[in-house]
Design an enzyme around this catalytic site. Structure first.
Site, short mmCIF file in Angstrom:
data_model
loop_
_atom_site.label_atom_id
_atom_site.label_comp_id
_atom_site.label_asym_id
_atom_site.label_seq_id
_atom_site.Cartn_x
_atom_site.Cartn_y
_atom_site.Cartn_z
N GLU A 1 -18.88 -6.62 11.11
CA GLU A 1 -19.80 -5.89 11.98
C GLU A 1 -20.82 -6.79 12.65
O GLU A 1 -21.22 -6.54 13.79
CB GLU A 1 -20.52 -4.80 11.17
CG GLU A 1 -19.63 -3.65 10.71
CD GLU A 1 -18.91 -3.93 9.42
OE1 GLU A 1 -18.17 -3.05 8.94
OE2 GLU A 1 -19.08 -5.05 8.85
N LYS B 1 0.85 -1.19 0.00
CA LYS B 1 0.00 0.00 0.00
C LYS B 1 0.89 1.24 0.00
O LYS B 1 1.86 1.33 0.75
CB LYS B 1 -0.90 -0.03 1.24
CG LYS B 1 -2.04 0.95 1.24
CD LYS B 1 -2.93 0.68 2.46
CE LYS B 1 -4.12 1.62 2.51
NZ LYS B 1 -4.98 1.35 3.68
N ARG C 1 -25.11 -3.21 8.20
CA ARG C 1 -24.67 -4.58 7.97
C ARG C 1 -24.95 -5.50 9.15
O ARG C 1 -24.87 -6.73 9.02
CB ARG C 1 -23.17 -4.59 7.65
CG ARG C 1 -22.81 -3.82 6.39
CD ARG C 1 -21.33 -3.51 6.32
NE ARG C 1 -20.52 -4.69 6.19
CZ ARG C 1 -20.07 -5.18 5.03
NH1 ARG C 1 -20.38 -4.57 3.90
NH2 ARG C 1 -19.32 -6.25 5.00
#
Length: 648
Positions: free
Chosen positions: A367, A282, A395
């Site tokens: 979640e 990244k 979610r």
């Protein structure tokens, strides 16, 4: 003309000689840093997938071969290679979306920027191609190791493995991070690869094997399996995939375009589901991003290209207020624990984790698990605080309803980025929570209007141990403190202005009634106070009330409403089923016959734009609200006057 300027579509890319691709990758990185430095956006993820994106579009025939990006943070290079190089208004009104967008291009299939969904989309698309006889098409899903911590991804993998003849290539973009370093068992398993001493040798061996393997079909796996089995005592990332019955290819150096391209061609030609495991970094190629420990420039605002310094003016943010108060509460209460779903820094829980690491749990992009695990913690005598973006609470609604609320467990949900967030588009606006949570029994919901109220309401919320509590607050800087002029039950009265007495037959009887009760929900309080001041200048009597707790509503609201001609509710949530509807229902149930008007967000998916611009478009600016409310009050005053006139 630069090399990048010569690429208008994937066909141009396919014609480019392989030896020129490193130059193209360099130009793309320079372009990304330059453009995103002006607008802000998801820089780190895209710097990490430059070679991977080039290889994808050289091997596959988009859009005939759909490429589905999980989350979409890493789709900027894809946009560039499919003819979208105008980044001047990235994430701004009228400009490019920060995620894939079906409205922008036929090359974009999925614009939902929630994680762990791409594999399910890809599974369905591959099934559709099979059913319709499209044997020449391959579906490609690009998913990060962070998204693989989500349960939905593994549900999809389980089903994908059952379709042995479906053409589906899964590219695992493994950089060890979501926002921050990826955590959990899956992450640990993948991390063994990056942490092995012979890592570079493994990449060289894998690359060599791929380059020597037969061009078409299953024989490649015979060649590669021999390599993998010889190394499995040291490195075993393939085991968890192959145990599902999925072919595995890798590890591949994700920054070696030719190695990635060769691997993708072999995976494409196999004719069934294949996982291609690519290792990337990244922020690759831009030192400030590579050296940024927190999130490697995951989503910076505008910044200085030379130094990487953010240009945003410092100011107190809602998230920071929550963060500071959580640390204080953690010192006062040993039973307080914090839970995050792979967003320790974005939700402000990092300082709590630093102070109380043993009481902080990062569950990954999960979640649903976070909510039910929190219920278990509460059953064990702790008080969990789950910090999550409002949009991501969607979610785990079932878990909030049946695992937490049904069992009356003391869990506090803190919803960051509630209301209109703007820049990140429709999937990130937190405009659903006030509607969804209204239907949950045993749940109390608070909406602070300023920093002081966030602190006090957080303390009130964590003091509740017989049911779930929720706080929701917006993105960005907090508004100036708005003090109450008086109180009505648990509610704060922010303005109370008397009306000018009208010369009507009913004037004497109505002297005690004011014109308008304005119910200000959370961050809309400042707007409502401005509206009240404008109306007071027009001789209209206005009371502005901040309910603080919008579920359940304080019974004192009934007494306040009965003293006014009209009630209006202003909220930055979808209008259907939210606070406005709750106020109207409460008055009806008490047989108080007063008109109630709701001002909120139209029940539609909103294009990306700045918060203020969206609110203005929705009629939620002080100017528009004042004009509308003057008309409403005037209409009802005239109606009452006609009703009160004596019959001739």
């Amino acid at each position: 003309m630069t090399l990048l300027e010569s690429i208008g579509n994937p066909d141009d890319l396919k014609k480019l000689a392989a030896e020129r691709l490193p130059q193209l990758a360099d130009e793309i990185r320079e372009f990304l840093v330059s453009e995103v430095s002006r607008t802000g956006g998801h820089l780190g993820p895209n710097l990490g997938v430059v070679e991977l994106s080039i290889a994808l579009h050289r091997v596959f025939d988009s859009p005939n071969d759909p490429i589905v990006f999980d989350t979409g943070h890493q789709s900027y290079v894809h946009k560039i290679l499919t003819g979208r190089r105008d980044f001047s208004k990235l994430r701004r009104q009228g400009g490019l979306s920060g995620y894939p967008s079906r409205a922008e291009s036929e090359h974009d299939f999925v614009e939902n920027s929630h994680a762990s969904t791409a594999l399910s989309y890809a599974d369905g698309m591959a099934k559709a191609h099979q059913l319709r006889g499209r044997s020449d098409r391959t579906v490609v899903a690009v998913i990060g190791d962070g998204a693989l911590t989500g349960g939905m991804a593994w549900e999809a993998l389980n089903n994908i493995a059952g379709g042995r003849n479906r053409r589906l290539v899964i590219v695992v973009n493994d950089n060890g991070r979501s926002y921050s370093p990826t955590i959990g068992g899956v992450a640990d398993h993948l991390a063994t690869l990056r942490m092995t001493q012979g890592y570079e040798q493994v990449l060289d061996l894998a690359k060599s094997a791929i380059n020597r393997a037969p061009v078409v079909g299953p024989p490649i796996y015979d060649a590669l399996h021999g390599l993998k089995k010889g190394l499995k005592d040291a490195i075993q990332p393939q085991i968890m995939f192959e145990d599902l019955g999925l072919k595995y290819l890798g590890p591949i150096d994700g920054h070696d375009e030719q190695a990635v391209e060769h691997a993708l061609r072999r995976a494409r030609d196999f004719g069934g589901p294949v996982i291609v495991h690519c290792l990337t970094s990244k922020g690759k190629g831009y030192a400030p991003a590579e050296n940024h420990e927190e999130d490697q420039f995951h989503a910076p605002g505008a910044f200085d290209v030379e130094t990487g310094e953010q240009q945003a003016k410092p100011g107190l943010k809602w998230t920071s207020v929550f963060s500071e108060e959580m640390v204080k509460l953690g010192g006062e209460r040993e039973d307080l624990v914090a839970i995050t779903a792979a967003m320790l820094h974005p939700t402000g829980l990092a300082p709590f984790a630093d102070a109380y690491p043993e009481r902080t749990y990062d569950v990954g992009i999960a979640e649903q698990h976070a909510a039910t695990s929190a219920a278990g913690l509460a059953m064990g005598g702790m008080h969990p605080v789950i910090a999550v973006y409002s949009t991501f609470l969607n979610r785990c609604f079932d878990q909030v309803l049946l695992d937490v609320a049904l069992h009356r467990q003391g869990v506090t949900f803190c919803l960051d980025r509630a209301g209109v967030t703007g820049d990140d588009g429709p999937s990130h606006n937190g405009m659903w929570d006030l509607s969804l949570l209204q239907i949950v029994p045993n749940l109390a919901l608070a909406v602070p209007r300023d920093a002081a109220r966030l602190r006090e309401l957080l303390r009130e919320a964590v003091a509740v141990d017989d049911g779930p509590t929720v706080l929701r607050y917006p993105k960005g800087p907090v508004v100036e403190q708005i003090d109450a002029v008086e109180h009505a039950g648990s509610m704060d009265v922010l303005r109370r202005s008397a009306r000018e007495e009208a010369d009507t037959p009913a004037a004497a009887d109505d002297a005690a009634r004011s014109d308008l009760l304005l119910v200000a929900v959370g961050a809309m309080a400042q707007t409502c106070c401005e509206v009240a001041d404008r109306l007071a200048d027009q001789g209209i009597g206005v009371t502005v009330i901040d309910p603080r707790w919008v579920k359940p509503l304080d019974p004192a609201l009934l007494d306040e409403a009965a003293r006014h001609r009209v009630v209006a509710v202003v909220e930055d949530n979808g209008r259907v089923g939210a606070v406005g509807d709750a106020v109207a229902r409460t008055l009806r149930d008490a047989d108080i016959d007063i008109p109630v008007r709701t001002f909120g967000i139209a029940q539609e998916f909103l294009d990306h734009a700045k918060r203020d611009a969206i609110l203005a478009d929705m009629g939620l600016s002080p100017q528009h609200l004042a004009r509308k409310l003057i008309g409403i009050v005037s209409h009802h005053t005239e109606e009452e006057s006609r009703t009160d006139e004596p019959a001739q």
